[in-house]
Design an enzyme around this catalytic site. Structure first.
Site, PDB file in Angstrom:
ATOM      1  N   ARG A  64       0.835  -1.198   0.000  1.00 12.26           N
ATOM      2  CA  ARG A  64       0.000   0.000   0.000  1.00 12.26           C
ATOM      3  C   ARG A  64       0.877   1.258   0.000  1.00 12.26           C
ATOM      4  O   ARG A  64       2.060   1.215   0.349  1.00 12.26           O
ATOM      5  CB  ARG A  64      -0.921   0.038   1.215  1.00 12.26           C
ATOM      6  N   HIS A  95       1.657   9.003  10.643  1.00  8.58           N
ATOM      7  CA  HIS A  95       1.840   8.921  12.102  1.00  8.58           C
ATOM      8  C   HIS A  95       0.567   9.318  12.846  1.00  8.58           C
ATOM      9  O   HIS A  95       0.615   9.800  13.971  1.00  8.58           O
ATOM     10  CB  HIS A  95       3.048   9.762  12.561  1.00  8.58           C
ATOM     11  N   ASP A 103      -2.108   6.956  12.648  1.00  5.73           N
ATOM     12  CA  ASP A 103      -2.879   5.715  12.898  1.00  5.73           C
ATOM     13  C   ASP A 103      -2.782   5.241  14.341  1.00  5.73           C
ATOM     14  O   ASP A 103      -3.793   4.942  14.959  1.00  5.73           O
ATOM     15  CB  ASP A 103      -2.558   4.605  11.885  1.00  5.73           C
ATOM     16  N   GLY A 160      10.973  -3.257   3.079  1.00  3.31           N
ATOM     17  CA  GLY A 160      11.609  -2.254   3.924  1.00  3.31           C
ATOM     18  C   GLY A 160      11.648  -0.875   3.290  1.00  3.31           C
ATOM     19  O   GLY A 160      12.519  -0.072   3.600  1.00  3.31           O
ATOM     20  N   GLY A 211       8.689   1.117   3.048  1.00  2.57           N
ATOM     21  CA  GLY A 211       7.519   1.900   3.443  1.00  2.57           C
ATOM     22  C   GLY A 211       6.301   1.626   2.578  1.00  2.57           C
ATOM     23  O   GLY A 211       5.316   2.356   2.645  1.00  2.57           O
ATOM     24  N   SER A 243       5.466  -4.218   2.718  1.00  2.00           N
ATOM     25  CA  SER A 243       5.634  -5.626   2.362  1.00  2.00           C
ATOM     26  C   SER A 243       5.293  -6.499   3.565  1.00  2.00           C
ATOM     27  O   SER A 243       4.862  -7.639   3.413  1.00  2.00           O
ATOM     28  CB  SER A 243       7.067  -5.901   1.912  1.00  2.00           C
ATOM     29  N   ASP A 276      -1.884  -0.489   7.623  1.00  2.00           N
ATOM     30  CA  ASP A 276      -1.333  -1.327   6.556  1.00  2.00           C
ATOM     31  C   ASP A 276      -2.161  -2.595   6.338  1.00  2.00           C
ATOM     32  O   ASP A 276      -2.447  -2.989   5.212  1.00  2.00           O
ATOM     33  CB  ASP A 276       0.112  -1.739   6.896  1.00  2.00           C
TER      34      ASP A 276
END
Ligand code: ADP
Ligand code: MG
Length: 393
Positions: A36, A43, A45, A133, A135, A138, A184
């Protein structure tokens, strides 16, 4: 040039081929879950605020089959894993599954451990086109793909997609030791083709926001290829500062806090740093709602302005940007046709997202290739579908 993203069918074919080679058999289950990108709301969530992510065409695919014994054997082909890419463990007593090495397997193990039904032994192959890694999540793609795989394996399906996302988040908290928010996993489960998802992280309500009106505009993701370090102490520090401020005000989370409360915090002796962090979260929530309204009204200039403000606040108030990310953003913003550009994801490296005229994409890529000291990669982000099953043909 932006990267050509392999289609789901291509990734599936690759995974099936590897399964046949590894296990000498055809898989009969195939599932996928997307990465996504967050358009705005960074910052927020874990502070019970608002986020506006969309699912990506980059996916994690798992193919597999029951193997008739009590172990599972899982192979990941990801080139970014430096440790063992194949592992085997007993799934017959799930209470004994514990995190350990290799680290990547913890995301999978956590989902198996918290899945609400017994899991038979199985063989599986994981192939992913979500950069690791960076952002683009994954990790959630891996968790959600694992959960969907277990649903297909056991026939026990989750009735509420929220519960599925929450189990995956718990796996990341408890097994990978990453105190992530819920965004996510939610978008990887609930993504809808052609839509972004407005998620209220307080009551977990969601609204699908159609993106098909953006016509001449696109989102360009630029990967700085300087990996973020999400589990670093810096992330925890930010999170703890927010929790501490809410506690000082006697509130459950920063969602309950307004700009007027900043004065109260000041009087209570809160540090400059805490005031900056809290200010970011309050304003970022407002920006996320304003950007959603602007998308709905077709006011893309406004969307771009809000994205720029978001980045500037992440850089100056939340202090999670980096030289690399600032260079990418500043370079993009100078190109005509760019409406807005910001870092996306937790920061400290990772990716930026730029909202721009389709015609300007090549210009931005050329400008970044010229001015950026590292090697960036580029993806056009089209809003894609959330996790699902595929046939195994
Ligand atoms: P992001 O979610 O932004 O990509 P994270 O640090 O949260 O970054 O998660 C990346 C980690 O997730 C990797 O280091 C690896 O342990 C694990 N991971 C993700 N995808 C895969 C995969 N396909 N195979 C194995 N491990 C994976
Ligand atoms: Mg992650």
């Amino acid at each position: 040039m932006a990267q050509v993203i392999p289609t789901i069918d291509q990734v599936k074919a690759e995974a099936m081929e590897i399964f046949r080679k590894e296990f000498g058999d055809d898989p009969d289950i195939c599932v996928f879950a997307p990465g996504r990108v967050n358009l705005i709301g960074e910052h927020t969530d874990y502070n019970e605020g608002f986020v506006l992510p969309m699912a990506l065409p980059m996916v994690t695919i798992i193919v597999g089959k029951v193997n008739g014994n009590k172990n599972c054997t899982i192979v990941s082909t990801s080139k970014s894993i430096t440790t063992t890419s194949k592992l085997e463990f007993d799934v017959s007593d799930r209470s004994k599954i514990a995190p350990g090495e290799p680290k990547w397997a913890n995301y999978v193990k956590g989902c198996i451990a918290y899945f609400p039904a017994d899991v038979p032994g199985f063989n599986a192959v994981i192939v992913s086109t979500v950069p690791m890694g960076s952002g683009l999540s994954s990790s959630a793609a891996l968790e959600v793909a694992t959960y969907t795989f277990l649903e297909a394996l056991t026939g026990v399906e989750c009735k509420d997609p929220r519960d599925k996302a929450l189990v995956c988040q718990k796996a990341e908290h408890e097994f990978a030791n990453v105190p992530c928010g819920i965004m996510d996993q939610f978008i990887s489960v609930m993504g809808k083709q052609g839509h972004a998802l407005l998620l209220d992280c307080r009551d977990l309500s969601v609204t699908q926001i159609p993106m098909d009106g953006i016509d001449d505009y696109v989102f360009l993701i630029t990967n700085s290829n300087s990996p973020h370090k999400l589990s670093s102490s810096a992330f925890r520090e930010r999170r703890d500062a927010c929790f501490e401020a809410a506690k000082m005000l006697g509130k459950k989370s920063l969602r309950e806090v307004t700009l007027d409360d900043l004065e109260v915090l000041k009087k209570q002796g809160a540090s400059e740093i805490i005031l900056k962090r809290v200010g970011h979260v309050i304003n970022e929530n407002s920006r996320t709602l304003a950007a959603t309204a602007a998308f709905q009204a077709g006011d893309y200039i406004k969307v771009g302005e809000l994205m720029n403000e978001s980045h500037d606040s992440l850089r100056d108030n939340y202090e999670v940007s980096s030289n690399e990310l600032d260079t990418l953003v500043n370079t993009a913003r100078k190109i005509p046709g760019v409406l807005g550009s910001r870092l996306t994801g937790a920061g400290f490296g990772g990716c930026t997202i730029t909202f721009l005229k389709k015609d300007s994409v090549d210009l931005v890529i050329a400008a970044i290739n010229k001015s950026y000291s590292g090697t960036a990669s580029f993806y056009i982000a089209s809003p894609s579908v959330g996790t699902g099953k595929l046939d195994c043909k």
